[in-house]
Enzyme design. Structure first.
Site, short mmCIF file in Angstrom:
data_model
loop_
_atom_site.label_atom_id
_atom_site.label_comp_id
_atom_site.label_asym_id
_atom_site.label_seq_id
_atom_site.Cartn_x
_atom_site.Cartn_y
_atom_site.Cartn_z
CG HIS A 18 -0.42 0.03 2.54
ND1 HIS A 18 0.33 1.08 3.00
CD2 HIS A 18 -0.48 -0.85 3.58
CE1 HIS A 18 0.71 0.86 4.24
NE2 HIS A 18 0.23 -0.32 4.61
CG HIS A 21 3.97 -1.24 2.52
ND1 HIS A 21 2.77 -1.81 2.20
CD2 HIS A 21 4.17 -1.52 3.84
CE1 HIS A 21 2.28 -2.42 3.25
NE2 HIS A 21 3.10 -2.26 4.26
CB CYS A 126 1.18 -9.28 18.78
SG CYS A 126 0.18 -8.66 17.41
CB CYS A 129 3.66 -6.74 16.59
SG CYS A 129 2.39 -5.59 17.05
CB CYS A 143 -1.87 -6.40 19.88
SG CYS A 143 -0.94 -5.29 18.81
CG HIS A 146 -1.73 -5.91 14.66
ND1 HIS A 146 -0.49 -5.62 15.20
CD2 HIS A 146 -1.60 -5.79 13.31
CE1 HIS A 146 0.35 -5.37 14.20
NE2 HIS A 146 -0.29 -5.47 13.07
CE LYS A 292 0.75 0.67 10.82
NZ LYS A 292 1.26 -0.48 11.52
CE LYS A 295 1.17 -5.67 5.28
NZ LYS A 295 2.49 -6.06 4.79
N1 MSP Z 1 9.04 -6.86 7.92
C1 MSP Z 1 9.12 -5.77 8.83
C2 MSP Z 1 10.34 -4.93 8.57
C3 MSP Z 1 11.64 -5.67 8.59
S1 MSP Z 1 12.98 -4.63 8.18
C4 MSP Z 1 14.33 -5.54 8.56
C5 MSP Z 1 7.88 -4.90 8.71
N2 MSP Z 1 7.19 -5.04 7.59
S2 MSP Z 1 5.83 -4.26 7.23
O1 MSP Z 1 5.48 -4.73 5.92
O2 MSP Z 1 4.88 -4.43 8.26
O3 MSP Z 1 6.19 -2.72 7.24
C6 MSP Z 1 7.24 -2.25 6.48
C7 MSP Z 1 7.39 -0.76 6.58
O4 MSP Z 1 6.23 -0.10 6.12
C8 MSP Z 1 7.64 -0.26 8.00
O5 MSP Z 1 8.69 0.69 7.95
C9 MSP Z 1 6.36 0.43 8.36
O6 MSP Z 1 6.62 1.47 9.24
C10 MSP Z 1 5.94 0.95 7.00
N3 MSP Z 1 4.51 1.28 6.99
C11 MSP Z 1 3.47 0.43 7.15
N4 MSP Z 1 2.33 1.16 7.17
C12 MSP Z 1 2.62 2.48 7.04
C13 MSP Z 1 1.88 3.67 6.92
N5 MSP Z 1 0.58 3.67 7.00
N6 MSP Z 1 2.54 4.82 6.69
C14 MSP Z 1 3.90 4.86 6.52
N7 MSP Z 1 4.62 3.75 6.63
C15 MSP Z 1 4.04 2.58 7.04
O7 MSP Z 1 7.61 -4.11 9.60
#
Ligand code: MSP
Length: 480
Positions: A18, A21, A126, A129, A143, A146, A292, A295
Site C-alpha cells: 500500500h 510501504h 502478537c 507485530c 495488542c 492490531h 494508520k 493491511k
Molecule cells: N518486515 C518488517 C520490517 C523488517 S525490516 C528488517 C515490517 N514489515 S511491514 O510490511 O509491516 O512494514 C514495512 C514498513 O512499512 C515499515 O517501515 C512500516 O513502518 C511501514 N509502513 C506500514 N504502514 C505504514 C503507513 N501507514 N505509513 C507509513 N509507513 C508505514 O515491519
C-alpha cells in the site's frame, strides 16, 4: 569513487503493497538517484520479509503451500516497485539461500562472542507485530495496534544478551548525535535503551516455517533477528567483498520499527564485531481519517490504483512535498488534487508552456546553446539549497526551493511583460527575459532528476531540442 548504500525495510508479503510501504521506497529512490547522479557507486536495496508467521497464516487462508504463496507474493511486490520505476539495485528475499548463509554466519559470530543462551520464554506474542509484547503494553488484553489477542507462549527459547550492550549503545548515541533521526525517534530510543531494554528471545521452538537455528534445528530463528540481517545479505556478506558497501549509509524505516533498527540491530552488529550503519531515519505514518493505513485494518490505498488517475510523479510530489519526512500525515485525495493542479499543472506546467510559447513567438531563432544566462544569486541559491535539503532528507524543503525558482520566473514574466516589450520593439530586453526563463527551466529540470524523474526526462527532451519544439501535450493536464 565514493559509495552510497541506502535501504528500505523488507516487507511482509501477507498482502499487497500500500501507499505507506511505497513511501519508504520513494524516499530511498530519491537518494539513490541523487547520489548516482553525483557519480557515487550506489546500492539501493529493498525486498521482502518471508519467514514470518503472518505469511504462513495468509498462505493458509489462501489455501496455498507457504513457499508457493511467498513466491507469488514476492513477485507482486517486486512488480509493484519496478512497475513504479523505483530503481532498487537488489530485491532481497529472506527465503533465499544467500540470506540463510548470512543469518547463520551472524548467529555463529554472536554465539562465539558468548551472547546467546537458552532460557524459558513465558509471555505474549502478537503475530501481527511479530513481537513479544510485555503485559503492561496490552490494552484490554489485546495488542494496541492490531486489536487482537496475542498468543500466550511458554517455551524454551534462545536469548540474545541485548542488555549487555546498554552502555555501548548509549555511548554510540552520544558519540554520533545523528545516528538516529529525527530527534523524536532518538529520544524514544534513548529512553528505551536506558530503562526498558532487556535480553530478547531469538528463536521459536517447534516453529516449522523459518530459518533453522544452526546449533539447534528444532528452533526457527526469530523472524526479526533474521530480517535485520537482510541488510548484510545484500552486500554479499559473509563474502569478503561485503565491505564494498557495508556499513550502510542510511536505513530508512517507519517509526514503528525503531526499536529493532536503533537498538537490537546495532547491538547484533557490535556483538558480531561489525561496523554500525551511519544513519537510521524513521519516517512517520500516513493515516486515513487519523487511522494508520494498514493491511490488517483494511483501509490500504493501492499505489497502482492511484496511478490510473495521476502520473506517479504527481504522487511522489504530493507525498514528498506535503508531509515533512519524519512527520505523520493524513492522506487526502483532495490535497493531492489541489497540489497537482496548483503546483504541477498551473505552476511548472504553465511556466514551461508559457516560456516556450513566448520563445517561439518573440525569438524564433533561439538556440539553447547560445543563450545568455544571467540569473540573480538569489535564484541560484534556491537550487543549491534544494540539493542540501535532499542530503538532509528534507524533501519538502527541497521541493519548496525548486518551486521558489518557478515562482521567481512567474513573477519575472508578470513584471517584464515580454509581449509589451515586443510591441515596443525592445528585442534585446525580450531576449534577456526569455534566456532567464529558459535558464530557470533548465535548473528545474536538473533539480527534479531525483525527485520527479519522469518530469525530469520530459523536461530534458523538451529543453534540449534544437530548434526548440513546443510540446503538443501539456506537461500536466489540469484535473477538474
Ligand atoms: N518486515 C518488517 C520490517 C523488517 S525490516 C528488517 C515490517 N514489515 S511491514 O510490511 O509491516 O512494514 C514495512 C514498513 O512499512 C515499515 O517501515 C512500516 O513502518 C511501514 N509502513 C506500514 N504502514 C505504514 C503507513 N501507514 N505509513 C507509513 N509507513 C508505514 O515491519
Amino acid at each position: 569513487m565514493s559509495k552510497y548504500f541506502v535501504t528500505t525495510p523488507i516487507f511482509y508479503v501477507n498482502a499487497k503493497p500500500h501507499i505507506g510501504h511505497v513511501y519508504s521506497t520513494i524516499a530511498a529512490d530519491v537518494l539513490a538517484r541523487f547520489y548516482r547522479a553525483k557519480g557515487a557507486n550506489v546500492l539501493f536495496s529493498t525486498g521482502v520479509d518471508e519467514n514470518s508467521q503472518k505469511n504462513v497464516e495468509a498462505a493458509k487462508k489462501d489455501g496455498k503451500e507457504v513457499q508457493a504463496y511467498v513466491d507469488e507474493m514476492a513477485k507482486v511486490w517486486e512488480d509493484t516497485f519496478s512497475g513504479l520505476n523505483l530503481t532498487y539495485d537488489t530485491f532481497v528475499r529472506t527465503t533465499s539461500l544467500e540470506h540463510a548463509e548470512a543469518v547463520k554466519e551472524m548467529i555463529s559470530r554472536i554465539e562465539k562472542n558468548g551472547d546467546v543462551y537458552l532460557g524459558d520464554y513465558v509471555g505474549y506474542y502478537c503475530v501481527g507485530c511479530e513481537e513479544f509484547i510485555p503485559e503492561k503494553d496490552l490494552v484490554d488484553g489485546k495488542c494496541a495496534i492490531h486489536k487482537t489477542e496475542p498468543k500466550q507462549i511458554k517455551e524454551k527459547n534462545y536469548f540474545f544478551k541485548l542488555s549487555k550492550y546498554r552502555d555501548v549503545l548509549l555511548k554510540h548515541y552520544a558519540d554520533q548525535p545523528d545516528f538516529v533521526q529525527p530527534s523524536s525517534a532518538k529520544n524514544k530510543m534513548l529512553y528505551y535503551i536506558e530503562n526498558e531494554m532487556e535480553d530478547i528471545s531469538i528463536s521459536r521452538q517447534a516453529q516449522e516455517w523459518g530459518i533453522r537455528l544452526p546449533n539447534d534445528p528444532e528452533h526457527a530463528v526469530y523472524v526479526w533477528f533474521d530480517a535485520l540481517i537482510n541488510y548484510l545479505t545484500v552486500t554479499g556478506f559473509p563474502k569478503p567483498e561485503f565491505t564494498t558497501f557495508w556499513p550502510a549509509d542510511l536505513h530508512i524505516i517507519g517509526k514503528d520499527i525503531i526499536k529493532f533498527h536503533c537498538a537490537i540491530w546495532p547491538a547484533m552488529l557490535i556483538a558480531a564485531e561489525l561496523p554500525l550503519p551511519k544513519r537510521v531515519f524513521a519516517h512517520g505514518f500516513f493515516t486515513i481519517n487519523g487511522e494508520k493505513i494498514s493491511k490488517s485494518l483494511g483501509n490500504a490505498i493501492d499505489p497502482f490504483e492511484l496511478t490510473k488517475d495521476y502520473p506517479f510523479d504527481a504522487i511522489r510530489y504530493y507525498l514528498l512535498r506535503d508531509i515533512p519526512f519524519g512527520n505523520d500525515g493524513d492522506f487526502s485525495f483532495e490535497r493531492l488534487k489541489d497540489r497537482y493542479n496548483a503546483d504541477l499543472a498551473n505552476g511548472l506546467g504553465n511556466l514551461t508552456s508559457r516560456s516556450l510559447n513566448m520563445i517561439e513567438k518573440f525569438w524564433p531563432d533561439f538556440n539553447p546553446e547560445h543563450m545568455v544566462k544571467q540569473l540573480p544569486e538569489e535564484v541560484l541559491h534556491f537550487f543549491s539549497q534544494a540539493n542540501t535539503h535532499i542530503e538532509q532528507l528534507e524533501f519538502d524543503k527541497a521541493l519548496t526551493q525548486i518551486w521558489n525558482g518557478i515562482a521567481w520566473a512567474d513573477e519575472l514574466v508578470e513584471k517584464t511583460k515580454p509581449w509589451e516589450l515586443a510591441k515596443a520593439g525592445k528585442q534585446e530586453e525580450i531576449q534577456q527575459v526569455l534566456s532567464q526563463l529558459f535558464a530557470v527551466l533548465k535548473l528545474v529540470e536538473v533539480a527534479l532528476l531525483p525527485l520527479l524523474p519522469e518530469t525530469h526526462e520530459k523536461l530534458k527532451q523538451i529543453l534540449s531540442a534544437t530548434p526548440l519544439i513546443k510540446p503538443t501535450e501539456p506537461l500536466f493536464a489540469r484535473k477538474s
